[in-house]
Design an enzyme around this catalytic site. Structure first.
Site, PDB file in Angstrom:
ATOM      1  N   GLU A  83       0.821  -1.210   0.000  1.00  0.00           N
ATOM      2  CA  GLU A  83       0.000   0.000   0.000  1.00  0.00           C
ATOM      3  C   GLU A  83       0.849   1.253   0.000  1.00  0.00           C
ATOM      4  O   GLU A  83       1.828   1.364   0.747  1.00  0.00           O
ATOM      5  CB  GLU A  83      -0.917   0.002   1.225  1.00  0.00           C
ATOM      6  CG  GLU A  83      -2.296   0.543   0.940  1.00  0.00           C
ATOM      7  CD  GLU A  83      -3.049  -0.325  -0.050  1.00  0.00           C
ATOM      8  OE1 GLU A  83      -3.186   0.106  -1.220  1.00  0.00           O
ATOM      9  OE2 GLU A  83      -3.491  -1.411   0.325  1.00  0.00           O
ATOM     10  N   ASP A  86       3.155   2.151  -4.962  1.00  0.00           N
ATOM     11  CA  ASP A  86       3.186   2.168  -6.426  1.00  0.00           C
ATOM     12  C   ASP A  86       3.674   3.507  -6.957  1.00  0.00           C
ATOM     13  O   ASP A  86       4.477   3.559  -7.891  1.00  0.00           O
ATOM     14  CB  ASP A  86       1.820   1.804  -7.013  1.00  0.00           C
ATOM     15  CG  ASP A  86       0.671   2.689  -6.544  1.00  0.00           C
ATOM     16  OD1 ASP A  86       0.808   3.345  -5.480  1.00  0.00           O
ATOM     17  OD2 ASP A  86      -0.371   2.717  -7.241  1.00  0.00           O
ATOM     18  N   GLY A 182     -12.092   1.794  -0.858  1.00  0.00           N
ATOM     19  CA  GLY A 182     -10.733   1.332  -1.081  1.00  0.00           C
ATOM     20  C   GLY A 182     -10.657   0.156  -2.042  1.00  0.00           C
ATOM     21  O   GLY A 182      -9.634  -0.520  -2.129  1.00  0.00           O
ATOM     22  N   SER A 185     -13.350   1.878  -6.985  1.00  0.00           N
ATOM     23  CA  SER A 185     -14.518   2.203  -7.806  1.00  0.00           C
ATOM     24  C   SER A 185     -14.214   3.336  -8.779  1.00  0.00           C
ATOM     25  O   SER A 185     -14.641   3.304  -9.941  1.00  0.00           O
ATOM     26  CB  SER A 185     -15.704   2.576  -6.914  1.00  0.00           C
ATOM     27  OG  SER A 185     -15.404   3.707  -6.109  1.00  0.00           O
ATOM     28  N   ASP A 229      -4.101   0.559  -9.540  1.00  0.00           N
ATOM     29  CA  ASP A 229      -5.508   0.254  -9.754  1.00  0.00           C
ATOM     30  C   ASP A 229      -5.793  -0.020 -11.227  1.00  0.00           C
ATOM     31  O   ASP A 229      -6.502  -0.968 -11.579  1.00  0.00           O
ATOM     32  CB  ASP A 229      -6.379   1.422  -9.270  1.00  0.00           C
ATOM     33  CG  ASP A 229      -6.240   1.670  -7.785  1.00  0.00           C
ATOM     34  OD1 ASP A 229      -5.649   0.826  -7.089  1.00  0.00           O
ATOM     35  OD2 ASP A 229      -6.718   2.719  -7.317  1.00  0.00           O
ATOM     36  N   ASN A 272     -13.268   9.295   0.002  1.00  0.00           N
ATOM     37  CA  ASN A 272     -12.902   9.528  -1.389  1.00  0.00           C
ATOM     38  C   ASN A 272     -11.548  10.221  -1.395  1.00  0.00           C
ATOM     39  O   ASN A 272     -11.412  11.332  -0.885  1.00  0.00           O
ATOM     40  CB  ASN A 272     -13.965  10.395  -2.075  1.00  0.00           C
ATOM     41  CG  ASN A 272     -13.679  10.606  -3.550  1.00  0.00           C
ATOM     42  OD1 ASN A 272     -12.586  10.997  -3.933  1.00  0.00           O
ATOM     43  ND2 ASN A 272     -14.682  10.353  -4.386  1.00  0.00           N
TER      44      ASN A 272
END
Length: 499
Positions: A83, A86, A182, A185, A229, A272
């Protein structure tokens, strides 16, 4: 964000098809070249998915008086470990999940993008289709749902050759990824919009190029994401997690232990990441930490953008980099002025060189803590992958090791990265007390979901215990428990479905 219609499975069509890659470098001069079959696949829908597509198509016809020409599906994801690394250039280990974004799409003779949502609580949206090229997000706070879609359209338009775009586009959207959970979406929506725009323009990219395109496109919403993602959205594979590496982007299958079961649990606190500066602040802190380390190690800090960059420059392994961070960065927060003095540069130059344009010069920055988390988390990803791929290891010991790595990851995210939430911490603690081998927040944090590891024979017992311990005394009247607490497994990445 979107209503649940049902789950799906898919099998690939037997018909051969060719995917084209648009030229994205100066050397290709914008010409198309063969992508060697590595484009987004066209799939035949499993009956469960077909039922959802039929429902969406019927709604499309009733509202547009037109038939959809094709469908797009892009999944959400759960990150098992890795986490906030990236965007620092380090590998992550996510998997695509069952929950997804679905689009029904058709071209239109009217020169507009008409976008509707299957869920009536989201208002219809219409925009001059060609004018999306010039669209920019305005205003602060959480973006509106259609703004994520516009990001994807705009990103696709940047690589589609002149003359390929239709006059206009009609889109009906549905999905079942909980917002602010998380589970990606927003990235799934951006990716679906870009894929739909590419396909309706009869232009296809490789999966890797689509991932890179959509990672860039989502930054139009204002967040400096790292690309995980979008990568798993396009490169996800049924039955396998993925080790995603960057620069260049590549994905390797990670075979999870046969008896391992991953459970996703919502903390009942939504967030968000584009609604606050928290996420971008962490990106900036990591970049400044890398630059300060580079400067103190006599490297050219101006060329350092990520913590992985400075690691390469000074030639240390990840364990050694943690020691370097402890040595070169102090624990107390830095002032902006102090960082400028260390780097021997002006505040104006720093704002662009270190992604601090939107932050006040009175802001304090925690550099040591952020760098320590990143180096240690990146090392945990390596151990996680190696543990999964170990052929001779005892399965029970493997599972314990994976659980321990996940729990250590959460402790670091809570203490060093400070991106957890009281609900998330309580849920992690409850998960472990209910029998999970390990648990951690997944996604950007500050709310959202937890992912826990257990075993197949204990999954039902674990979920029942967690439901009683965490959810029983907390309000969730508008959401069924099955949408808050569920088992997940690696699923298919993005796909196109014909009518």
């Amino acid at each position: 964000m979107f209503p649940t219609l049902s789950s799906f499975k898919a099998t690939e069509m037997t018909a051969n098809w060719i995917s084209l890659r648009l030229g994205m470098s100066k050397g290709t001069n914008g010409k198309a070249e063969i992508a060697n079959g590595n484009g987004v696949p066209i799939l035949k829908a499993h009956p469960d998915l077909q039922a959802r597509l039929t429902t969406l198509a019927d709604d499309f016809k009733s509202r547009f008086q037109e038939e959809p020409e094709f469908f797009v599906r892009v999944p959400g994801r759960v990150n098992l470990i890795g986490e906030h690394v990236d965007y620092c250039g380090y590998s992550v280990c996510p998997m695509a999940i069952e929950q997804d974004i679905l689009l029904a799409v058709a071209s239109s003779k009217e020169a507009n993008l008409r976008l509707i949502n299957f869920d009536p609580k989201y208002p219809d949206f219409q925009w001059d289709f060609r004018a999306v090229r010039q669209w920019t997000k305005t205003g602060n706070g959480a973006p509106l749902w259609h703004e994520y879609f516009l990001c994807g359209v705009k990103g696709a338009m940047e690589v589609i050759p002149e003359g390929h775009l239709p006059t206009g586009v009609l889109v009906n959207l549905s999905g079942n990824i909980p917002p602010g959970s998380g589970l990606s979406s927003s990235s799934a929506l951006v990716s679906a919009a870009a894929l739909a725009t590419m396909h309706i323009s009869k232009c296809q990219l490789s999966k890797e190029s689509m991932a890179n395109l959509t990672a860039k496109a989502e930054r139009y919403i204002g967040t400096e994401g790292g690309g995980m993602d979008q990568a798993i959205a396009f490169l996800g594979k049924q039955g396998s997690a993925k080790l995603i590496e960057f620069n260049p982007l590549r994905a390797t299958d990670v075979t999870l232990p046969e008896s391992a079961v991953f459970v996703i649990a919502h903390s009942l606190a939504s967030h968000n990441k584009a609604s606050t500066d928290d996420y971008n602040l962490r990106v900036a802190e990591c970049r400044m930490a890398a630059q300060v380390i580079a400067k103190k190690r006599s490297c050219q800090w101006e060329y350092v953008k990520k913590l992985s960059d400075v690691q390469k420059q000074i030639g240390k392994n990840l364990e050694e980099m943690s020691a370097v961070a402890m040595e070169e960065l102090h624990e107390e927060p830095y002032t902006f002025e102090e960082i400028c003095n260390i780097l021997e540069t002006t505040q104006e130059h720093m704002k662009t060189a270190s992604l601090t344009t939107t932050f006040s010069t009175s802001q304090n920055f925690k550099l040591q803590q952020r760098a320590l988390h990143v180096f240690q988390e990146a090392a945990r990803v390596q151990v996680f992958r190696d543990t999964c791929e170990e052929k001779k290891g005892n399965e029970t010991e493997k599972l314990r090791c994976l659980g321990s790595l996940m729990s250590k990851s959460h402790a670091s995210l809570r203490q060093l990265y400070e991106c957890s939430h009281p609900n998330v911490d309580a849920l992690v603690d409850d998960a472990v007390s209910c029998g999970a081998l390990g648990a951690r927040l997944t996604g950007a944090g500050w709310g959202g979901c937890v992912v826990a590891i257990t075993t197949e024979d204990k999954a039902r017992e674990f979920m029942e215990a967690l439901e009683n311990k965490f959810y029983k005394h907390r309000k969730h009247e508008n959401t069924e428990i099955k949408d808050l607490l569920f088992v997940t497994q690696p699923n298919q990445g993005a796909a196109i479905y014909t009518v």
